[in-house]
Design a protein around this motif. Structure first.
Motif, PDB file in Angstrom:
ATOM      1  N   ASP A   1      -5.611  -1.284   2.902  1.00  0.00           N
ATOM      2  CA  ASP A   1      -6.675  -0.484   2.269  1.00  0.00           C
ATOM      3  C   ASP A   1      -6.619   0.978   2.707  1.00  0.00           C
ATOM      4  O   ASP A   1      -7.394   1.804   2.236  1.00  0.00           O
ATOM      5  CB  ASP A   1      -8.051  -1.068   2.638  1.00  0.00           C
ATOM      6  CG  ASP A   1      -8.267  -1.157   4.153  1.00  0.00           C
ATOM      7  OD1 ASP A   1      -7.294  -0.958   4.919  1.00  0.00           O
ATOM      8  OD2 ASP A   1      -9.411  -1.420   4.576  1.00  0.00           O
TER       9      ASP A   1
ATOM     10  N   PRO B   1      -7.195  -5.576   4.592  1.00  0.00           N
ATOM     11  CA  PRO B   1      -6.807  -4.567   5.581  1.00  0.00           C
ATOM     12  C   PRO B   1      -5.588  -5.078   6.342  1.00  0.00           C
ATOM     13  O   PRO B   1      -5.501  -6.291   6.558  1.00  0.00           O
ATOM     14  CB  PRO B   1      -8.031  -4.483   6.513  1.00  0.00           C
ATOM     15  CG  PRO B   1      -9.166  -5.039   5.702  1.00  0.00           C
ATOM     16  CD  PRO B   1      -8.573  -6.054   4.757  1.00  0.00           C
TER      17      PRO B   1
ATOM     18  N   PRO C   1      -7.244   0.887  -7.493  1.00  0.00           N
ATOM     19  CA  PRO C   1      -6.882   1.184  -6.104  1.00  0.00           C
ATOM     20  C   PRO C   1      -5.399   1.521  -5.931  1.00  0.00           C
ATOM     21  O   PRO C   1      -4.585   1.250  -6.805  1.00  0.00           O
ATOM     22  CB  PRO C   1      -7.223  -0.115  -5.369  1.00  0.00           C
ATOM     23  CG  PRO C   1      -7.085  -1.181  -6.417  1.00  0.00           C
ATOM     24  CD  PRO C   1      -7.449  -0.551  -7.732  1.00  0.00           C
TER      25      PRO C   1
ATOM     26  N   HIS D   1     -15.856  -0.138  -0.770  1.00  0.00           N
ATOM     27  CA  HIS D   1     -15.161  -0.549   0.453  1.00  0.00           C
ATOM     28  C   HIS D   1     -14.792   0.676   1.299  1.00  0.00           C
ATOM     29  O   HIS D   1     -14.836   0.634   2.529  1.00  0.00           O
ATOM     30  CB  HIS D   1     -13.902  -1.345   0.067  1.00  0.00           C
ATOM     31  CG  HIS D   1     -13.043  -1.735   1.227  1.00  0.00           C
ATOM     32  ND1 HIS D   1     -13.343  -2.799   2.056  1.00  0.00           N
ATOM     33  CD2 HIS D   1     -11.893  -1.197   1.714  1.00  0.00           C
ATOM     34  CE1 HIS D   1     -12.401  -2.898   3.000  1.00  0.00           C
ATOM     35  NE2 HIS D   1     -11.509  -1.942   2.811  1.00  0.00           N
ATOM     36  N   ALA D   2     -14.461   1.773   0.618  1.00  0.00           N
ATOM     37  CA  ALA D   2     -14.092   3.005   1.331  1.00  0.00           C
ATOM     38  C   ALA D   2     -15.327   3.771   1.817  1.00  0.00           C
ATOM     39  O   ALA D   2     -15.199   4.795   2.500  1.00  0.00           O
ATOM     40  CB  ALA D   2     -13.253   3.901   0.413  1.00  0.00           C
TER      41      ALA D   2
ATOM     42  N   THR E   1      -6.023   3.918  -0.089  1.00  0.00           N
ATOM     43  CA  THR E   1      -7.183   4.024  -0.989  1.00  0.00           C
ATOM     44  C   THR E   1      -8.354   4.649  -0.238  1.00  0.00           C
ATOM     45  O   THR E   1      -9.012   5.573  -0.743  1.00  0.00           O
ATOM     46  CB  THR E   1      -7.589   2.627  -1.518  1.00  0.00           C
ATOM     47  OG1 THR E   1      -6.473   2.053  -2.219  1.00  0.00           O
ATOM     48  CG2 THR E   1      -8.769   2.729  -2.481  1.00  0.00           C
ATOM     49  N   ASN E   2      -8.616   4.162   0.976  1.00  0.00           N
ATOM     50  CA  ASN E   2      -9.736   4.695   1.767  1.00  0.00           C
ATOM     51  C   ASN E   2      -9.566   6.190   2.043  1.00  0.00           C
ATOM     52  O   ASN E   2     -10.502   6.978   1.866  1.00  0.00           O
ATOM     53  CB  ASN E   2      -9.851   3.954   3.111  1.00  0.00           C
ATOM     54  CG  ASN E   2     -10.317   2.519   2.944  1.00  0.00           C
ATOM     55  OD1 ASN E   2     -10.701   2.110   1.854  1.00  0.00           O
ATOM     56  ND2 ASN E   2     -10.276   1.746   4.019  1.00  0.00           N
TER      57      ASN E   2
ATOM     58  N   ASP F   1       0.856  -1.188   0.000  1.00  0.00           N
ATOM     59  CA  ASP F   1       0.000   0.000   0.000  1.00  0.00           C
ATOM     60  C   ASP F   1       0.889   1.233   0.000  1.00  0.00           C
ATOM     61  O   ASP F   1       2.053   1.173   0.420  1.00  0.00           O
ATOM     62  CB  ASP F   1      -0.897   0.009   1.260  1.00  0.00           C
ATOM     63  CG  ASP F   1      -2.060   1.011   1.158  1.00  0.00           C
ATOM     64  OD1 ASP F   1      -2.345   1.491   0.031  1.00  0.00           O
ATOM     65  OD2 ASP F   1      -2.684   1.303   2.194  1.00  0.00           O
TER      66      ASP F   1
ATOM     67  N   PHE G   1      -6.382  -3.322  -1.384  1.00  0.00           N
ATOM     68  CA  PHE G   1      -7.461  -2.883  -0.481  1.00  0.00           C
ATOM     69  C   PHE G   1      -8.310  -4.034   0.058  1.00  0.00           C
ATOM     70  O   PHE G   1      -8.991  -3.900   1.065  1.00  0.00           O
ATOM     71  CB  PHE G   1      -8.359  -1.859  -1.186  1.00  0.00           C
ATOM     72  CG  PHE G   1      -9.288  -2.467  -2.202  1.00  0.00           C
ATOM     73  CD1 PHE G   1     -10.595  -2.791  -1.863  1.00  0.00           C
ATOM     74  CD2 PHE G   1      -8.858  -2.741  -3.498  1.00  0.00           C
ATOM     75  CE1 PHE G   1     -11.446  -3.371  -2.793  1.00  0.00           C
ATOM     76  CE2 PHE G   1      -9.704  -3.322  -4.430  1.00  0.00           C
ATOM     77  CZ  PHE G   1     -11.005  -3.640  -4.069  1.00  0.00           C
ATOM     78  N   GLU G   2      -8.265  -5.193  -0.616  1.00  0.00           N
ATOM     79  CA  GLU G   2      -9.082  -6.333  -0.156  1.00  0.00           C
ATOM     80  C   GLU G   2      -8.546  -6.920   1.155  1.00  0.00           C
ATOM     81  O   GLU G   2      -9.244  -7.697   1.807  1.00  0.00           O
ATOM     82  CB  GLU G   2      -9.102  -7.452  -1.215  1.00  0.00           C
ATOM     83  CG  GLU G   2      -9.586  -7.022  -2.590  1.00  0.00           C
ATOM     84  CD  GLU G   2      -8.443  -6.622  -3.524  1.00  0.00           C
ATOM     85  OE1 GLU G   2      -8.632  -6.726  -4.748  1.00  0.00           O
ATOM     86  OE2 GLU G   2      -7.361  -6.211  -3.039  1.00  0.00           O
TER      87      GLU G   2
ATOM     88  N   ALA H   1     -13.435  -0.954  -4.733  1.00  0.00           N
ATOM     89  CA  ALA H   1     -12.551  -0.219  -3.816  1.00  0.00           C
ATOM     90  C   ALA H   1     -13.266   0.995  -3.220  1.00  0.00           C
ATOM     91  O   ALA H   1     -13.141   1.286  -2.026  1.00  0.00           O
ATOM     92  CB  ALA H   1     -11.284   0.226  -4.546  1.00  0.00           C
TER      93      ALA H   1
END
Length: 399
Positions: free
Chosen positions: A329, A326, A319, A363-364, A332-333, A295, A323-324, A360
């Motif tokens: 992630d 944690p 992304p 997810h965020a 990206t978040n 990341d 991100f899949e 992604a």
């Protein structure tokens, strides 16, 4: 923005309107598991129905390769479609010929029918004139409402638009208008975020973007290839070492075009990719040889959020990390949430799409907060690459 006709320009009352939708939806055990694409088609269907048109929906499903494959029937879509539409939907067991014609002749004004999978006929993917004629025979007007299929020169995408009076449905119209304002004639400065694993699959995209945007953020595994090209060691990270020269050429072109390329300055590294894996944050020039960059680091994320605040337009594809899993992630978040906040405040037009991007951003927690999120995968990417999409060109030619 090239002109195409829309529902506002076409007379549809009492006419049979063929609408190319994309109902290639996720299914498990014969049941639809995600009805997003069905819901996105509703504005066009409801408007046609209210105007007194007979609505004929055309779609493909899967890759049956020109043969009728029972597991790839569109029949399971009828129930979920009728449920969200709030009215009955008739199903035709073929998309051309006697079965389709019988269903059409039985439709009243305002009623809706779904035809069987277009790809059960080889003529669909071949854009065969006889197949186009058989489809065209069913209706009076054509609406292209599947931007996600617009990159394919198939009978229901290209041929039909040239055989009948044609225009864009509301979903196609929204997609093209948002994309036009994002890259066609955008408010500057324009930023693009491009992530993903491999630079080799996004060469055309990067080449087109460096000419069009002011700020190009490169994340994901691709960033490692660019760092390596600059002589920075990336440890055991995913990296396309054979693409170093190509990466350097893209950086040179960006400099010529006045495009600022942003690569990570710090990274989150770990020895294995797994949720909750032990990790550390290091400057990119100090990645331990036995670790992988998974990341972008917190300094990079904070810098990107700050830079986006100075931009007016953002195009996002891919992304910034894994991100899949944690905690990989976080970048990206953080950047997606910053973009969403700027969008909500009215200072940023944000358009996103393609592959993992939708997942992604969901997810965020910002899927509802961008100006526009395209559900089109390949078509969105080809559009970003600056390619002509057959389904869009056909509508422009028709106008």
């Amino acid at each position: 923005m090239a002109r195409f006709k829309t529902l506002d320009d076409l007379e549809v009352a009492g006419k049979t309107v063929l609408v190319r939708v994309d109902f290639n939806v996720p299914m498990r055990d014969g049941k639809v598991t995600d009805d997003t694409r069905i819901r996105r088609a509703l504005p066009t269907i409801k408007e046609l129905s209210a105007a007194g048109a007979k609505v004929l929906l055309l779609s493909h499903f899967g890759r049956p390769k020109g043969k009728a494959v029972p597991e790839m029937s569109l029949q399971p879509v009828v129930g979920p479609l009728a449920a969200v539409l709030g009215s009955q939907v008739t199903f035709a067991s073929d998309c051309i010929g006697p079965e389709a014609e019988a269903v059409v002749s039985g439709l009243g004004d305002g009623e809706v029918a779904l035809l069987e999978n277009l790809r059960f006929h080889a003529g669909e993917e071949a854009n065969d004139p006889d197949f186009v004629a058989a489809l065209a025979k069913l209706g009076d007007v054509y609406l292209g409402d599947a931007f996600s299929a617009a990159h394919r020169a198939h009978a229901s995408v290209d041929g039909l638009a040239r055989a009948l009076p044609a225009g864009a449905g509301r979903l196609m119209q929204a997609e093209l208008e948002h994309l036009g304002s994002a890259l066609g004639n955008p408010e500057r400065p324009v930023a693009a975020v491009v992530g993903g694993a491999k630079i080799s699959s996004k060469l055309d995209l990067l080449g087109n973007l460096v000419e069009k945007v002011d700020l190009l953020v490169i994340g994901g595994g691709m960033a490692n290839t660019f760092l390596n090209a600059q002589g920075i060691g990336v440890g055991a990270s995913l990296c396309e070492y054979d693409m170093a020269e190509t990466a350097r050429q893209i950086l040179d072109r960006a400099e010529e075009d006045g495009c600022d390329v942003i690569l990570p300055s710090d990274a989150v590294v770990a020895k294995k990719l797994a949720a909750g894996a032990e990790c550390q944050i290091v400057p990119v020039r100090e990645v331990p040889a036995d670790t992988m960059i998974l990341d972008a680091g917190p300094d990079t994320a904070a810098d990107l959020a700050r830079r986006l605040a100075a931009c007016k337009t953002l195009v996002w594809n891919g992304p910034l990390g894994c991100f899949e899993f944690p905690p990989f992630d976080a970048a990206t978040n953080q950047v997606a949430q910053a973009a969403a906040a700027l969008t909500k405040s009215g200072s940023l037009l944000s358009v996103a799409g393609g592959g993992d991007t939708v997942a992604a951003l969901a997810h965020a927690g910002v899927a509802e907060s961008f100006s526009y999120i395209s559900t089109a995968g390949g078509a969105f990417l080809e559009w970003l690459e600056g390619k002509t999409l057959p389904g869009v060109k056909a509508l422009e030619d028709a106008a």
